[in-house]
Enzyme design. Structure first.
Site, PDB file in Angstrom:
ATOM      1  N   PRO A 173       0.808  -1.221   0.000  1.00 13.05           N
ATOM      2  CA  PRO A 173       0.000   0.000   0.000  1.00 13.05           C
ATOM      3  C   PRO A 173       0.844   1.275   0.000  1.00 13.05           C
ATOM      4  O   PRO A 173       1.997   1.264   0.431  1.00 13.05           O
ATOM      5  CB  PRO A 173      -0.815  -0.125   1.296  1.00 13.05           C
ATOM      6  CG  PRO A 173      -0.091  -1.097   2.132  1.00 13.05           C
ATOM      7  CD  PRO A 173       0.634  -2.021   1.219  1.00 13.05           C
ATOM      8  N   SER A 174       0.245   2.323  -0.469  1.00 13.23           N
ATOM      9  CA  SER A 174       0.903   3.621  -0.515  1.00 13.23           C
ATOM     10  C   SER A 174       1.285   4.058   0.895  1.00 13.23           C
ATOM     11  O   SER A 174       0.463   4.013   1.819  1.00 13.23           O
ATOM     12  CB  SER A 174      -0.061   4.635  -1.144  1.00 13.23           C
ATOM     13  OG  SER A 174       0.516   5.911  -1.120  1.00 13.23           O
TER      14      SER A 174
ATOM     15  N   VAL B 202       3.674   2.641   2.778  1.00 14.63           N
ATOM     16  CA  VAL B 202       4.208   1.560   3.630  1.00 14.63           C
ATOM     17  C   VAL B 202       5.727   1.618   3.733  1.00 14.63           C
ATOM     18  O   VAL B 202       6.320   1.079   4.666  1.00 14.63           O
ATOM     19  CB  VAL B 202       3.713   0.176   3.120  1.00 14.63           C
ATOM     20  CG1 VAL B 202       4.418  -0.225   1.828  1.00 14.63           C
ATOM     21  CG2 VAL B 202       3.916  -0.892   4.169  1.00 14.63           C
ATOM     22  N   GLY B 203       6.373   2.244   2.751  1.00 15.98           N
ATOM     23  CA  GLY B 203       7.837   2.355   2.798  1.00 15.98           C
ATOM     24  C   GLY B 203       8.572   1.636   1.669  1.00 15.98           C
ATOM     25  O   GLY B 203       9.772   1.399   1.761  1.00 15.98           O
TER      26      GLY B 203
ATOM     27  N   ARG C  55       5.682  15.578  -7.800  1.00 16.76           N
ATOM     28  CA  ARG C  55       5.814  16.245  -6.500  1.00 16.76           C
ATOM     29  C   ARG C  55       7.022  17.172  -6.592  1.00 16.76           C
ATOM     30  O   ARG C  55       7.852  17.043  -7.505  1.00 16.76           O
ATOM     31  CB  ARG C  55       6.038  15.207  -5.392  1.00 16.76           C
ATOM     32  CG  ARG C  55       4.827  14.302  -5.199  1.00 16.76           C
ATOM     33  CD  ARG C  55       5.102  13.160  -4.226  1.00 16.76           C
ATOM     34  NE  ARG C  55       3.949  12.263  -4.169  1.00 16.76           N
ATOM     35  CZ  ARG C  55       4.032  10.951  -3.990  1.00 16.76           C
ATOM     36  NH1 ARG C  55       5.210  10.370  -3.849  1.00 16.76           N
ATOM     37  NH2 ARG C  55       2.944  10.211  -3.951  1.00 16.76           N
TER      38      ARG C  55
ATOM     39  N   ARG D 130       4.461  12.052   5.522  1.00 19.29           N
ATOM     40  CA  ARG D 130       5.204  12.312   4.286  1.00 19.29           C
ATOM     41  C   ARG D 130       4.825  13.672   3.699  1.00 19.29           C
ATOM     42  O   ARG D 130       5.630  14.336   3.053  1.00 19.29           O
ATOM     43  CB  ARG D 130       4.947  11.177   3.272  1.00 19.29           C
ATOM     44  CG  ARG D 130       5.864  11.260   2.066  1.00 19.29           C
ATOM     45  CD  ARG D 130       5.781  10.013   1.203  1.00 19.29           C
ATOM     46  NE  ARG D 130       4.491   9.924   0.504  1.00 19.29           N
ATOM     47  CZ  ARG D 130       4.150   8.921  -0.293  1.00 19.29           C
ATOM     48  NH1 ARG D 130       4.982   7.918  -0.490  1.00 19.29           N
ATOM     49  NH2 ARG D 130       2.965   8.911  -0.896  1.00 19.29           N
TER      50      ARG D 130
ATOM     51  N   ARG E 296      -6.121   6.793  -0.892  1.00 22.26           N
ATOM     52  CA  ARG E 296      -5.019   5.827  -0.773  1.00 22.26           C
ATOM     53  C   ARG E 296      -5.271   4.850   0.385  1.00 22.26           C
ATOM     54  O   ARG E 296      -4.942   3.670   0.289  1.00 22.26           O
ATOM     55  CB  ARG E 296      -3.684   6.558  -0.622  1.00 22.26           C
ATOM     56  CG  ARG E 296      -3.228   7.161  -1.949  1.00 22.26           C
ATOM     57  CD  ARG E 296      -1.985   8.006  -1.877  1.00 22.26           C
ATOM     58  NE  ARG E 296      -1.703   8.567  -3.199  1.00 22.26           N
ATOM     59  CZ  ARG E 296      -0.574   8.371  -3.893  1.00 22.26           C
ATOM     60  NH1 ARG E 296       0.407   7.681  -3.387  1.00 22.26           N
ATOM     61  NH2 ARG E 296      -0.431   8.903  -5.096  1.00 22.26           N
TER      62      ARG E 296
HETATM   63  N1  LIG Z   1       9.787   1.556   8.905  1.00 23.67           N
HETATM   64  C1  LIG Z   1       9.407   2.833   8.873  1.00 23.67           C
HETATM   65  N2  LIG Z   1       9.112   3.485   9.985  1.00 23.67           N
HETATM   66  C2  LIG Z   1       8.709   4.773   9.966  1.00 23.67           C
HETATM   67  N3  LIG Z   1       8.574   5.503   8.856  1.00 23.67           N
HETATM   68  C3  LIG Z   1       8.847   4.893   7.687  1.00 23.67           C
HETATM   69  C4  LIG Z   1       9.260   3.548   7.628  1.00 23.67           C
HETATM   70  N4  LIG Z   1       9.458   3.224   6.333  1.00 23.67           N
HETATM   71  C5  LIG Z   1       9.173   4.323   5.628  1.00 23.67           C
HETATM   72  N5  LIG Z   1       8.807   5.333   6.423  1.00 23.67           N
HETATM   73  C6  LIG Z   1       8.361   6.687   6.032  1.00 23.67           C
HETATM   74  O1  LIG Z   1       7.029   6.542   5.540  1.00 23.67           O
HETATM   75  C7  LIG Z   1       6.796   7.460   4.469  1.00 23.67           C
HETATM   76  C8  LIG Z   1       6.297   6.680   3.264  1.00 23.67           C
HETATM   77  O2  LIG Z   1       7.367   5.903   2.743  1.00 23.67           O
HETATM   78  P1  LIG Z   1       7.551   5.703   1.203  1.00 23.67           P
HETATM   79  O3  LIG Z   1       7.403   6.989   0.489  1.00 23.67           O
HETATM   80  O4  LIG Z   1       8.813   4.953   1.044  1.00 23.67           O
HETATM   81  O5  LIG Z   1       6.293   4.777   0.919  1.00 23.67           O
HETATM   82  P2  LIG Z   1       5.846   4.069  -0.421  1.00 23.67           P
HETATM   83  O6  LIG Z   1       5.355   2.731  -0.055  1.00 23.67           O
HETATM   84  O7  LIG Z   1       6.927   4.131  -1.411  1.00 23.67           O
HETATM   85  O8  LIG Z   1       4.635   4.979  -0.875  1.00 23.67           O
HETATM   86  P3  LIG Z   1       3.973   5.166  -2.330  1.00 23.67           P
HETATM   87  O9  LIG Z   1       3.422   3.871  -2.712  1.00 23.67           O
HETATM   88  O10 LIG Z   1       2.924   6.204  -2.107  1.00 23.67           O
HETATM   89  O11 LIG Z   1       5.024   5.629  -3.245  1.00 23.67           O
HETATM   90  C9  LIG Z   1       8.068   8.185   4.248  1.00 23.67           C
HETATM   91  O12 LIG Z   1       7.996   9.461   4.856  1.00 23.67           O
HETATM   92  C10 LIG Z   1       9.134   7.318   4.914  1.00 23.67           C
HETATM   93  O13 LIG Z   1      10.222   8.072   5.400  1.00 23.67           O
HETATM   94  N1  LIG Z   2       0.850  -0.819 -11.624  1.00 23.33           N
HETATM   95  C1  LIG Z   2       1.787   0.109 -11.401  1.00 23.33           C
HETATM   96  N2  LIG Z   2       1.824   0.762 -10.230  1.00 23.33           N
HETATM   97  C2  LIG Z   2       2.783   1.667 -10.034  1.00 23.33           C
HETATM   98  C3  LIG Z   2       3.734   1.945 -11.003  1.00 23.33           C
HETATM   99  N3  LIG Z   2       4.564   2.904 -10.536  1.00 23.33           N
HETATM  100  C4  LIG Z   2       4.150   3.187  -9.288  1.00 23.33           C
HETATM  101  N4  LIG Z   2       3.076   2.444  -8.987  1.00 23.33           N
HETATM  102  C5  LIG Z   2       2.348   2.420  -7.738  1.00 23.33           C
HETATM  103  O1  LIG Z   2       1.517   3.544  -7.643  1.00 23.33           O
HETATM  104  C6  LIG Z   2       1.282   3.825  -6.295  1.00 23.33           C
HETATM  105  C7  LIG Z   2       1.352   5.310  -6.066  1.00 23.33           C
HETATM  106  O2  LIG Z   2       2.607   5.798  -6.315  1.00 23.33           O
HETATM  107  P1  LIG Z   2       2.946   7.349  -5.990  1.00 23.33           P
HETATM  108  O3  LIG Z   2       4.323   7.555  -6.528  1.00 23.33           O
HETATM  109  O4  LIG Z   2       1.915   8.164  -6.651  1.00 23.33           O
HETATM  110  O5  LIG Z   2       2.893   7.460  -4.492  1.00 23.33           O
HETATM  111  C8  LIG Z   2       2.334   3.060  -5.501  1.00 23.33           C
HETATM  112  O6  LIG Z   2       1.695   2.016  -4.824  1.00 23.33           O
HETATM  113  C9  LIG Z   2       3.236   2.511  -6.522  1.00 23.33           C
HETATM  114  O7  LIG Z   2       3.723   1.234  -6.177  1.00 23.33           O
HETATM  115  C10 LIG Z   2       3.667   1.251 -12.231  1.00 23.33           C
HETATM  116  O8  LIG Z   2       4.468   1.408 -13.165  1.00 23.33           O
HETATM  117  N5  LIG Z   2       2.687   0.355 -12.376  1.00 23.33           N
END
Ligand SMILES: Nc1ncnc2c1ncn2[C@@H]1O[C@H](COP(=O)(O)OP(=O)(O)OP(=O)(O)O)[C@@H](O)[C@H]1O
Ligand SMILES: Nc1nc2c(ncn2[C@@H]2O[C@H](COP(=O)(O)O)[C@@H](O)[C@H]2O)c(=O)[nH]1
Length: 435
Positions: free
Chosen positions: A177-178, A180-181, A209, A302, A313
């Protein structure tokens, strides 16, 4: 041993092929092997009456013609200025020429190439005068992927897949999920192992962003452009996520493989499902939050999303979390509670011990594949003869391309090829490995 050795020289006048078999103990299955001695000039102007709809094909470059079933695949560079090797298909049943939709990263032309049928589904094209990491290309004409695309596009389709020598490690799909890290964990991996991993840069229709750069974090694109590219078969997977379109282009994955790196994809669960259904063999990892409350906290902290986006999300997160145990979808589930602990677990399951700071998994010395060569096929082995061996010199002029462990294919690379020199004076193909 079924040793097929033959040489075909092409004399292209009125589309007559002059086959010259050096030695042939069994007929080739609808295929031909083309020697590189004289780059054939293929003039199809002479094919009178075979041009419906006013289609006229003019070719004067180096081309090979390969028969599979009732189709002849003409592979070649029709003009000197062509940037990629072109494909034309002659359908013998209808006497029509077709220009197919060509998917995958296309090979750049070399001074000449040879081509050999591997089976009913693919042709191996060996580019002459190249270094072995750009020599081997597979033209897929009837693989599952190509058949799917033919139905989807309702037209003739072929797909290129570049051959990669060695056991390139499987790409890694990271989903969850969005908030989660995922991105945080991927950044740590890329930072610690910069020459081992490469990030698959997705396309998205969402706005960048403030800290995001086009081409690095995403390829930011217009919806209409992305939809056209999807329709043109340029995407490995795509999905509507949180109100925007996201997708992984075939090129995004290929670019990483070309650098000899292991590809990491950060995609949502729908995307993971699509990749699972594709021919891209990958490791699928789901990152799970310790609790829903913690997920919400991270998303808010974030500070990149509006309240409306956060709510959307979080709603989608419920559905994504439910799918983490979907049978056969994810190979591993990691709970990202303490970041460092989770990162260590991730490294462990990727086989990265603490002391590994590897640059590349397997580095093989590249070999020059000359313009002049002949190819023959026996079982899974392609024998490439690069000319006469000079006495007194340990010249490596006989090579084997072993396809026994071949994996993958379009969309993406064909991995697991073995390529080595052999000593023809020893007792049999592959008996003595010189490199
Ligand atoms: N284990 C953790 N404990 C606390 N904070 C964390 C942890 N892992 C990540 N974060 C923080 O949580 C926020 C979300 O992390 P991140 O952007 O990596 O998520 P994501 O899964 O890539 O999200 P998205 O799918 O939206 O791109 C960030 O601010 C990050 O610093
Ligand atoms: N199916 C796909 N999902 C993707 C791709 N690139 C990113 N993602 C996922 O979208 C959400 C949101 O991302 P964000 O950057 O807007 O926070 C996140 O869960 C990504 O894993 C893709 O190419 N295909």
């Amino acid at each position: 041993m079924k040793l097929l050795q033959c040489e075909v020289r092409i004399s292209y006048t009125n589309f007559n092929l002059f086959y010259h078999y050096v030695s042939l103990t069994e007929p080739l299955i609808g295929g031909s092997v083309v020697s590189m001695g004289e780059a054939p000039v293929f003039v199809v102007d002479n094919l009178n009456g075979n041009f419906p709809n006013g289609l006229h094909l003019k070719s004067k470059g180096c081309e090979t013609a390969i028969d599979i079933g009732n189709k002849t695949y003409v592979i070649g560079t029709s003009t000197e200025s062509a940037s990629t090797i072109g494909i034309q298909i002659f359908n013998k049943a209808t006497s029509e020429w077709v220009i197919p939709v060509v998917l995958g990263t296309k090979p750049k032309p070399s001074k000449g190439h040879s081509a050999i049928v591997l089976d009913e589904d693919r042709i191996l094209v060996i580019k002459g005068n190249t270094i072995s990491d750009d020599s081997f290309w597979f033209l897929e004409v009837n693989t599952a992927f190509v058949r799917e695309q033919k139905i989807r596009m309702a037209t003739e389709v072929v797909a290129w897949s570049k051959g990669v020598i060695g056991e390139a490690a499987k790409p890694i799909v990271i989903s969850g999920p969005s908030g989660v890290g995922k991105g945080t964990l991927i950044s740590k991996l890329m930072e610690e192992f910069p020459s081992m991993f490469g990030f698959s840069v997705s396309h998205t229709t969402r706005a960048p962003r403030t800290n995001e750069q086009n081409g690095i974090h995403y390829h930011f694109t217009e919806r209409s452009v992305m939809e056209k590219d999807i329709a043109d078969g340029k995407f490995l997977e795509y999905a509507a996520v949180h109100g925007n379109l996201y997708g992984t282009s075939i090129e995004a994955v290929d670019v990483v493989a070309d650098k000899g790196k292991r590809c990491i994809l950060d995609i949502d669960v729908q995307g993971a499902r699509s990749v699972r259904a594709s021919s891209l063999e990958a490791i699928f990892i789901f990152i799970c939050p310790p609790s829903f409350e913690e997920l919400e906290k991270r998303l808010r902290a974030r500070g990149t999303e509006s309240e409306e986006q956060i709510q959307k999300r979080l709603r989608n997160a419920m559905a994504e979390l439910e799918q983490r145990n979907s049978p056969g979808l994810f190979d591993h589930i990691l709970i990202n509670d303490d970041l460092d602990a989770c990162y260590e677990k991730l490294k462990k399951l990727l086989g990265l011990a603490d002391d590994v700071k590897s640059t590349k998994e397997s580095v093989l010395d590249p070999v020059h594949v000359p313009l002049e060569h002949t190819v023959s096929k026996t079982d899974h082995k392609i024998l490439i003869n690069c000319g006469v061996r000079e006495p007194e010199k340990p010249a490596k002029n006989m090579f084997v391309l072993d396809l026994a462990s071949m994996k993958g294919g379009a969309p993406g690379r064909t991995r697991g090829l073995r390529f080595y020199a052999i000593d023809p004076s020893s007792n049999g193909i592959g008996a003595e490995v010189l490199s």
